[in-house]
Write a protein that holds these residues in place. Structure first.
Motif, PDB file in Angstrom:
ATOM      1  N   ILE A 493     -46.778  -3.692   8.417  1.00 53.29           N
ATOM      2  CA  ILE A 493     -45.423  -3.273   8.898  1.00 53.29           C
ATOM      3  C   ILE A 493     -44.864  -3.130   7.723  1.00 53.29           C
ATOM      4  O   ILE A 493     -44.544  -3.539   7.114  1.00 53.29           O
ATOM      5  N   LEU A 494     -44.526  -1.202   7.733  1.00 47.30           N
ATOM      6  CA  LEU A 494     -43.973  -0.637   6.813  1.00 47.30           C
ATOM      7  C   LEU A 494     -42.731   0.178   7.258  1.00 47.30           C
ATOM      8  O   LEU A 494     -42.900   0.978   8.100  1.00 47.30           O
ATOM      9  N   ASP A 495     -41.542  -0.608   7.464  1.00 45.22           N
ATOM     10  CA  ASP A 495     -40.124  -0.502   8.067  1.00 45.22           C
ATOM     11  C   ASP A 495     -40.041   0.871   6.650  1.00 45.22           C
ATOM     12  O   ASP A 495     -38.464   1.177   6.461  1.00 45.22           O
ATOM     13  N   ASP A 496     -40.122   3.067   6.769  1.00 45.53           N
ATOM     14  CA  ASP A 496     -39.544   3.318   5.758  1.00 45.53           C
ATOM     15  C   ASP A 496     -40.002   3.084   4.792  1.00 45.53           C
ATOM     16  O   ASP A 496     -39.023   3.350   3.864  1.00 45.53           O
ATOM     17  N   SER A 497     -40.351   2.245   4.282  1.00 46.95           N
ATOM     18  CA  SER A 497     -40.752   2.275   2.683  1.00 46.95           C
ATOM     19  C   SER A 497     -41.781   2.786   2.712  1.00 46.95           C
ATOM     20  O   SER A 497     -41.511   2.526   1.140  1.00 46.95           O
ATOM     21  N   THR A 498     -41.628   3.907   2.147  1.00 48.72           N
ATOM     22  CA  THR A 498     -41.747   4.697   1.086  1.00 48.72           C
ATOM     23  C   THR A 498     -40.992   5.960   1.161  1.00 48.72           C
ATOM     24  O   THR A 498     -41.341   7.155   0.808  1.00 48.72           O
ATOM     25  N   SER A 499     -39.666   5.678   1.715  1.00 48.73           N
ATOM     26  CA  SER A 499     -39.173   7.220   1.429  1.00 48.73           C
ATOM     27  C   SER A 499     -37.816   7.168   0.325  1.00 48.73           C
ATOM     28  O   SER A 499     -38.220   8.896   0.188  1.00 48.73           O
ATOM     29  N   ALA A 500     -38.493   6.089  -0.947  1.00 48.00           N
ATOM     30  CA  ALA A 500     -37.761   6.643  -2.474  1.00 48.00           C
ATOM     31  C   ALA A 500     -39.049   7.471  -3.599  1.00 48.00           C
ATOM     32  O   ALA A 500     -38.524   7.289  -4.310  1.00 48.00           O
ATOM     33  N   VAL A 501     -40.233   7.151  -2.653  1.00 45.77           N
ATOM     34  CA  VAL A 501     -41.195   7.676  -3.368  1.00 45.77           C
ATOM     35  C   VAL A 501     -41.726   9.282  -3.143  1.00 45.77           C
ATOM     36  O   VAL A 501     -41.533   9.488  -1.958  1.00 45.77           O
ATOM     37  N   ASP A 502     -42.030   9.974  -4.227  1.00 49.36           N
ATOM     38  CA  ASP A 502     -42.512  10.952  -3.847  1.00 49.36           C
ATOM     39  C   ASP A 502     -43.596  11.324  -2.852  1.00 49.36           C
ATOM     40  O   ASP A 502     -44.177  10.551  -2.968  1.00 49.36           O
ATOM     41  N   THR A 503     -43.960  13.162  -2.623  1.00 54.24           N
ATOM     42  CA  THR A 503     -45.025  13.637  -1.894  1.00 54.24           C
ATOM     43  C   THR A 503     -46.168  12.633  -1.743  1.00 54.24           C
ATOM     44  O   THR A 503     -47.704  12.251  -1.629  1.00 54.24           O
ATOM     45  N   LYS A 504     -46.564  13.457  -2.912  1.00 55.22           N
ATOM     46  CA  LYS A 504     -48.239  12.688  -3.458  1.00 55.22           C
ATOM     47  C   LYS A 504     -48.243  11.459  -3.502  1.00 55.22           C
ATOM     48  O   LYS A 504     -49.582  11.199  -3.477  1.00 55.22           O
ATOM     49  N   THR A 505     -47.035  10.866  -4.380  1.00 49.46           N
ATOM     50  CA  THR A 505     -47.824   8.674  -3.869  1.00 49.46           C
ATOM     51  C   THR A 505     -47.669   8.801  -2.362  1.00 49.46           C
ATOM     52  O   THR A 505     -48.729   7.808  -2.814  1.00 49.46           O
TER      53      THR A 505
END
Length: 576
Positions: A493-505
């Motif tokens: 479960i990823l709870d908004d866990s990529t909000s701080a990474v860029d779209t490519k990553t």
């Protein structure tokens, strides 16, 4: 509460027994000194018999030395027992907190729990040490001294009874009014600690917004509230001292006046009179000591109540008897589930959630703030229990599983990406203590963290400051994802866990998930449609309900909320 807390004495029962026992020896020998002194005066000095002076003088010296030895041993044992008791109390509180469900944790502030483990335990420790020594010394000294005075002259000793009754009434009134104030004081300590904790944790934000003056004012206000309450309590406690002085001087005057008459009348000797005055001092000092003990205990009782509150708090989520010890697969089934954080809530956070998710499926979850996304996924590892309906994981009701087994198979990366002080390796091994270097590198590659880790001078041995303050938000998120992958869960479960990474990553992480861990069920909460549009299905949530389910293309045609978000993010972005 007191009985529950005293259970934590445990292995310190022996020293807890020896401390008051030695104190008894000290008091008995100390009480004998004035009596021996009367013999020196009456049988030695007044009759001019030096043999009697030397005999009783030698006995007095031996008694004084014995009293000193017993006192030192009592202090040693009491310190050992009280420190050990405090250690056990802190351990018991901490261990009990570890078993709390999120619902239990929600009842207390972080600062409140910290205050209980520090200030409150210290208060109880000091009180316990006082109980082992002073609570034995003061009453025993009082009883023995009173017995000796009655033995010397019963008529003269009745003076003390009036003093005891007077002081008892005064102390009862003082404690009656002071105890509620002390209870309120420690609640204010919670507020002060919360203010300090919040400021230190978010000091960068404070400085960025130039809010130092505001934070200082907030701290001063919390500190002043404690000062006012302590001042109020002290204004009540100050009546203790003048009451003692009145009793002490009143008793000395009464005994001196009445004793002088008795000496003249021949019913009292000079030595007995001197012993009576010495015992008067002992009795009054014992009474003063008792009053101080009662005041101290009234303060510590407030701490006892607060500590007992945490120790008696039992987790409302526990493993059942004969619990299941393995999770078959990553399938999830919500069967008409309702959920509320407490029974007091008028409206549930989630209402009639009914959905099946196949093992290995990738599910995107979209919804506005307060739509119930985090609550939805928090039910899966049983961080909270459903209020109504049933929730199944691997074909079994989550309430049938051993909690550790279930949570080890449901790996969750929360919104707040927390790293602990230690090396990157140590942080990653939170996911799997026995993970090899190869397994850590593989997990970091999937989370797109390996590249930036290798750029650090110390690589995977780079030290992470408390809270991960020396890495960026995006790096912190990727390390937390790698840590979760190391658990090798059946559900991720990823709870908004990529909000701080860029779209490519973000794209590379999703691509790695799709290609390298297809067997794991993945639930991805995101505010960015680009992060979830290639999911097998997407759940749109609104006001605690499922507003729509389908693929990206299906929802664009059938769901107004999804369509509006898409147009705002994608079309608006293109135009810009």
């Amino acid at each position: 509460m007191i009985i529950r807390i005293l259970k934590e004495v445990k292995e310190y029962k022996k020293t807890s027994f020896l401390a008051p026992l030695c104190m008894v020896g000290e008091v008995l020998l100390e009480i004998s000194l004035p009596f021996l002194m009367s013999f020196i005066i009456d049988k030695g000095v007044e009759k001019g018999d030096m043999k009697q002076v030397l005999l009783y003088g030698s006995i007095m010296i031996a008694a004084a030395f014995g009293s000193l030895v017993f006192g030192a041993l009592s202090g040693k044992y009491a310190a050992h027992a009280s420190a050990g008791f405090a250690k056990n109390l802190r351990k018991a509180i901490f261990y009990n907190i570890q078993d709390f469900s999120f619902h239990n944790i929600d009842k207390y502030s972080t600062a409140g729990l910290v205050t209980r483990m520090t200030t409150d335990v210290t208060n109880v420790q000091n009180a316990y040490q006082m109980v082992l020594r002073m609570c034995v010394r003061a009453p025993l000294s009082l009883i023995c001294a009173m017995a000796m005075t009655f033995f010397i002259n019963a008529e003269l000793s009745t003076v003390f009874l009036y003093a005891i009754v007077f002081l008892s009434i005064v102390l009862f009134i003082i404690i009656h009014f002071a105890h509620p104030i002390f209870l309120h004081v420690f609640n204010k300590y919670d507020e002060l600690n919360a203010s300090v904790q919040e400021n230190i944790t978010n000091v960068r934000v404070v400085k960025a917004y130039v809010k130092e003056k505001h934070e200082i004012e907030k701290f001063n206000k919390a500190s002043y509230n404690i000062y006012k309450l302590f001042k109020k309590a002290e204004n009540i406690l100050i009546f203790n001292s003048p009451s003692m002085q009145i009793s002490m001087y009143g008793c000395i005057l009464a005994i001196s006046w009445l004793g002088a008459k008795m000496i003249v009348g021949g019913s009292l000797t000079t030595g007995e009179m001197m012993s009576m005055i010495t015992y008067t001092t002992t009795i009054l000092m014992s009474l003063m000591m008792l009053s101080m003990i009662i005041v101290m205990l009234s303060m510590s009782l407030a701490s006892v109540d607060r500590i007992g509150e945490v120790l008696n708090e039992k987790s409302d989520i526990v493993s059942p008897e004969n619990a299941l010890t393995s999770v078959e697969d990553g399938s999830i089934r919500f069967h008409h589930v309702d959920f509320a954080y407490s029974a007091k809530q008028k409206e549930p956070v989630l209402t009639d959630i009914d959905i099946s998710i196949a093992s290995g499926e990738t599910i995107g979850i979209l919804g506005g703030t307060g739509s119930g996304k985090t609550s939805f996924v928090s039910l899966i590892p049983r961080l909270y229990d459903v209020t109504k309906g049933e929730l199944f994981v691997g074909g079994k009701n989550v309430k049938e599983y051993d909690l550790d087994v279930l949570r080890n198979q449901v790996s969750m990366v929360l919104q707040n990406n927390i790293l602990f002080s230690g090396t990157i390796k140590e942080n990653l091994r939170w996911g799997n203590p026995n993970a090899s270097d190869e397994e850590m590198i593989k997990a970091c590659k999937l989370a797109q963290a390996d590249e930036f880790i290798r750029k650090f001078p110390d690589g995977y041995d780079t030290y992470i400051e408390q809270g991960g303050s020396n890495v960026s938000g995006g790096q912190r998120q990727r390390l937390c994802i790698a840590r979760a992958l190391l658990k090798k869960p059946k559900i991720l479960i990823l709870d908004d866990s990529t909000s701080a990474v860029d779209t490519k990553t973000d794209y590379l992480i999703r691509k790695a998930f799709r290609e390298d861990i297809p067997e794991i069920t993945k639930l991805i909460i995101s505010q960015r449609i680009s992060s979830i549009q290639d999911a097998d299905r997407i759940i749109v949530m609104y006001d605690g309900k499922i507003d729509g389910i389908g693929t990206h293309e299906e929802l664009l045609k059938t769901n107004q909320i999804y369509k509006e978000v898409y147009e705002t993010q994608v079309k608006g972005g293109d135009e810009e």
